[in-house]
Design a protein around this motif. Structure first.
Motif, PDB file in Angstrom:
ATOM      1  N   ALA A 171       0.826  -1.251  -0.061  1.00 47.99           N
ATOM      2  CA  ALA A 171       0.101   0.031   0.218  1.00 47.99           C
ATOM      3  C   ALA A 171       0.649   1.261  -0.034  1.00 47.99           C
ATOM      4  CB  ALA A 171      -1.048  -0.040   1.262  1.00 47.99           C
ATOM      5  N   LEU A 172       0.529   2.333  -0.729  1.00 44.82           N
ATOM      6  CA  LEU A 172       1.154   3.364  -0.746  1.00 44.82           C
ATOM      7  C   LEU A 172       0.384   4.720  -0.736  1.00 44.82           C
ATOM      8  CD1 LEU A 172       3.202   2.825  -4.210  1.00 44.82           C
ATOM      9  CD2 LEU A 172       4.081   2.763  -1.744  1.00 44.82           C
ATOM     10  N   CYS A 173       0.648   5.762  -0.034  1.00 45.21           N
ATOM     11  CA  CYS A 173      -0.009   6.958   0.030  1.00 45.21           C
ATOM     12  C   CYS A 173       0.805   8.265   0.204  1.00 45.21           C
ATOM     13  CB  CYS A 173      -1.010   6.662   1.223  1.00 45.21           C
ATOM     14  SG  CYS A 173      -2.025   8.222   1.348  1.00 45.21           S
ATOM     15  N   LEU A 174       0.536   9.182  -0.603  1.00 45.21           N
ATOM     16  CA  LEU A 174       1.085  10.202  -0.623  1.00 45.21           C
ATOM     17  C   LEU A 174       0.382  11.452  -0.108  1.00 45.21           C
ATOM     18  CD1 LEU A 174       3.909  11.515  -0.862  1.00 45.21           C
ATOM     19  CD2 LEU A 174       3.536  11.579  -3.362  1.00 45.21           C
ATOM     20  N   VAL A 175       0.684  12.081   0.883  1.00 46.49           N
ATOM     21  CA  VAL A 175      -0.140  13.475   1.027  1.00 46.49           C
ATOM     22  C   VAL A 175       0.681  14.464   1.030  1.00 46.49           C
ATOM     23  CG1 VAL A 175      -1.376  12.150   2.606  1.00 46.49           C
ATOM     24  CG2 VAL A 175       0.477  13.481   3.468  1.00 46.49           C
ATOM     25  N   ASN A 176       0.200  15.732   0.980  1.00 51.17           N
ATOM     26  CA  ASN A 176       0.909  16.903   0.766  1.00 51.17           C
ATOM     27  C   ASN A 176       1.714  17.543   1.954  1.00 51.17           C
ATOM     28  OD1 ASN A 176      -0.216  17.453  -1.573  1.00 51.17           O
ATOM     29  ND2 ASN A 176      -2.225  18.357  -0.772  1.00 51.17           N
ATOM     30  N   ASP A 177       2.988  18.211   1.754  1.00 47.81           N
ATOM     31  CA  ASP A 177       3.675  18.701   2.912  1.00 47.81           C
ATOM     32  C   ASP A 177       3.760  20.166   2.731  1.00 47.81           C
ATOM     33  OD1 ASP A 177       5.603  19.513   4.820  1.00 47.81           O
ATOM     34  OD2 ASP A 177       7.203  18.142   4.005  1.00 47.81           O
ATOM     35  N   TYR A 178       2.858  21.073   3.188  1.00 46.26           N
ATOM     36  CA  TYR A 178       2.970  22.204   2.904  1.00 46.26           C
ATOM     37  C   TYR A 178       3.948  23.051   3.563  1.00 46.26           C
ATOM     38  CZ  TYR A 178      -1.827  21.548   1.146  1.00 46.26           C
ATOM     39  OH  TYR A 178      -3.148  21.024   0.570  1.00 46.26           O
ATOM     40  N   LEU A 186       1.053  10.903 -10.302  1.00 47.93           N
ATOM     41  CA  LEU A 186       1.732  10.040 -11.254  1.00 47.93           C
ATOM     42  C   LEU A 186       2.687   9.332 -10.481  1.00 47.93           C
ATOM     43  CD1 LEU A 186       1.680  12.269 -14.409  1.00 47.93           C
ATOM     44  CD2 LEU A 186      -0.064  10.684 -13.727  1.00 47.93           C
ATOM     45  N   LEU A 187       3.450   9.680  -9.541  1.00 43.15           N
ATOM     46  CA  LEU A 187       4.350   9.115  -8.677  1.00 43.15           C
ATOM     47  C   LEU A 187       3.761   7.986  -8.120  1.00 43.15           C
ATOM     48  CD1 LEU A 187       7.466   8.966  -7.806  1.00 43.15           C
ATOM     49  CD2 LEU A 187       6.638  10.694  -5.830  1.00 43.15           C
ATOM     50  N   VAL A 188       2.578   8.077  -7.357  1.00 48.69           N
ATOM     51  CA  VAL A 188       2.147   7.097  -6.634  1.00 48.69           C
ATOM     52  C   VAL A 188       1.652   5.855  -7.736  1.00 48.69           C
ATOM     53  CG1 VAL A 188       0.120   6.288  -5.585  1.00 48.69           C
ATOM     54  CG2 VAL A 188       1.380   8.337  -4.628  1.00 48.69           C
ATOM     55  N   ARG A 189       0.913   6.120  -8.820  1.00 50.58           N
ATOM     56  CA  ARG A 189       0.783   5.338  -9.669  1.00 50.58           C
ATOM     57  C   ARG A 189       1.744   4.730 -10.432  1.00 50.58           C
ATOM     58  NH1 ARG A 189      -3.537   7.671 -14.210  1.00 50.58           N
ATOM     59  NH2 ARG A 189      -2.521   6.102 -15.409  1.00 50.58           N
ATOM     60  N   ASP A 190       3.016   5.423 -10.745  1.00 48.99           N
ATOM     61  CA  ASP A 190       4.038   4.565 -10.890  1.00 48.99           C
ATOM     62  C   ASP A 190       4.819   3.717 -10.099  1.00 48.99           C
ATOM     63  OD1 ASP A 190       3.877   6.252 -13.364  1.00 48.99           O
ATOM     64  OD2 ASP A 190       5.853   7.531 -12.798  1.00 48.99           O
ATOM     65  N   LEU A 191       4.613   3.817  -8.793  1.00 53.01           N
ATOM     66  CA  LEU A 191       5.247   3.011  -7.807  1.00 53.01           C
ATOM     67  C   LEU A 191       4.380   1.966  -7.183  1.00 53.01           C
ATOM     68  CD1 LEU A 191       6.949   5.681  -5.635  1.00 53.01           C
ATOM     69  CD2 LEU A 191       7.864   4.264  -7.326  1.00 53.01           C
ATOM     70  N   ALA A 192       3.198   2.047  -7.763  1.00 52.41           N
ATOM     71  CA  ALA A 192       2.105   1.111  -7.051  1.00 52.41           C
ATOM     72  C   ALA A 192       2.290  -0.468  -7.583  1.00 52.41           C
ATOM     73  CB  ALA A 192       0.598   1.521  -7.720  1.00 52.41           C
ATOM     74  N   THR A 193       3.079  -0.602  -8.640  1.00 54.68           N
ATOM     75  CA  THR A 193       3.420  -2.177  -9.083  1.00 54.68           C
ATOM     76  C   THR A 193       4.657  -2.715  -8.299  1.00 54.68           C
ATOM     77  OG1 THR A 193       5.130  -1.256 -10.788  1.00 54.68           O
ATOM     78  CG2 THR A 193       2.607  -1.528 -11.361  1.00 54.68           C
ATOM     79  N   ALA A 194       5.171  -1.902  -7.547  1.00 53.65           N
ATOM     80  CA  ALA A 194       6.300  -2.292  -6.533  1.00 53.65           C
ATOM     81  C   ALA A 194       6.066  -3.849  -6.111  1.00 53.65           C
ATOM     82  CB  ALA A 194       6.837  -1.423  -5.699  1.00 53.65           C
ATOM     83  N   ALA A 195       6.897  -4.918  -6.071  1.00 46.58           N
ATOM     84  CA  ALA A 195       6.648  -6.023  -5.469  1.00 46.58           C
ATOM     85  C   ALA A 195       6.955  -6.050  -3.605  1.00 46.58           C
ATOM     86  CB  ALA A 195       7.489  -7.221  -5.943  1.00 46.58           C
ATOM     87  N   THR A 196       7.555  -5.049  -3.259  1.00 43.91           N
ATOM     88  CA  THR A 196       7.609  -5.125  -2.042  1.00 43.91           C
ATOM     89  C   THR A 196       7.888  -3.381  -1.558  1.00 43.91           C
ATOM     90  OG1 THR A 196      10.081  -4.990  -2.052  1.00 43.91           O
ATOM     91  CG2 THR A 196       8.990  -6.816  -1.837  1.00 43.91           C
ATOM     92  N   VAL A 197       7.729  -3.001  -0.251  1.00 43.71           N
ATOM     93  CA  VAL A 197       8.016  -1.805   0.166  1.00 43.71           C
ATOM     94  C   VAL A 197       9.391  -1.232   0.005  1.00 43.71           C
ATOM     95  CG1 VAL A 197       8.017  -0.286   2.152  1.00 43.71           C
ATOM     96  CG2 VAL A 197       6.108  -1.990   1.941  1.00 43.71           C
ATOM     97  N   GLU A 198      10.129  -2.127   0.173  1.00 44.10           N
ATOM     98  CA  GLU A 198      11.821  -1.888  -0.309  1.00 44.10           C
ATOM     99  C   GLU A 198      11.751  -1.666  -1.834  1.00 44.10           C
ATOM    100  OE1 GLU A 198      10.582  -4.541   1.481  1.00 44.10           O
ATOM    101  OE2 GLU A 198      11.261  -3.985   3.496  1.00 44.10           O
ATOM    102  N   ALA A 199      11.186  -2.134  -2.491  1.00 49.18           N
ATOM    103  CA  ALA A 199      11.154  -1.856  -4.106  1.00 49.18           C
ATOM    104  C   ALA A 199      10.738  -0.444  -4.395  1.00 49.18           C
ATOM    105  CB  ALA A 199      10.525  -2.954  -4.764  1.00 49.18           C
ATOM    106  N   ALA A 200       9.614  -0.273  -3.736  1.00 47.94           N
ATOM    107  CA  ALA A 200       9.033   0.988  -3.687  1.00 47.94           C
ATOM    108  C   ALA A 200       9.879   2.128  -3.573  1.00 47.94           C
ATOM    109  CB  ALA A 200       7.539   1.320  -3.111  1.00 47.94           C
TER     110      ALA A 200
END
Length: 132
Positions: free
Chosen positions: A88-95, A109-123
């Motif tokens: 699972a991936l989630c990215l929120v704003n850092d104001y 687009l970053l989250v979409r690109d990383l969503a296929t990672a096999a592990t957290v480490e790979a992401a």
């Protein structure tokens, strides 16, 4: 005037921003709950009122990996995903972060690109190689 009391014309001596505190920026939050068989993720996405509604989560099949993610109604990206391996991936704003300099990658687009990672480490490895 008596301490704790303002003169009748006190409001006129303050600018509007001094009378009314500035509203804080919108806040996105992510919470998770561990369970014996995994976890649950909860996310709210507080964005500007003019932003288009997001589409409900749907399945994407990319590089022999499947993932679920909602789709941003304006830009087509996503802020949260989970794939068929449970990553699972989630990215929120850092104001409070400084404004980026140079070319950047859309968060969605970053989250979409990383969503296929096999592990957290790979992401995380793929993230480290990105020009952010």
């Amino acid at each position: 005037p008596v301490r704790g009391q303002e003169p009748a014309d006190a409001a006129a001596s303050f600018s509007p921003s001094e009378r009314r505190p500035r509203a804080p920026p919108p806040v996105c939050t992510v919470s998770w709950f561990r369970r014996a068989d995994g976890f649950e993720v909860f996310c709210n996405r507080d964005e500007r009122k003019t932003r288009g509604l997001a589409e409900a989560p749907r399945r994407f099949d990319v590089e022999s990996r499947a993932f679920l993610a909602p789709v941003d109604g304006d830009a087509g990206g996503t802020w949260i995903s989970v794939n068929d391996l449970g990553v699972a991936l989630c990215l929120v704003n850092d104001y409070q972060a400084p404004e980026p300099v140079g070319p950047t990658t859309s968060r969605g687009l970053l989250v979409r690109d990383l969503a296929t990672a096999a592990t957290v480490e790979a992401a995380l490895d793929a993230l480290a190689r990105r020009p952010l």
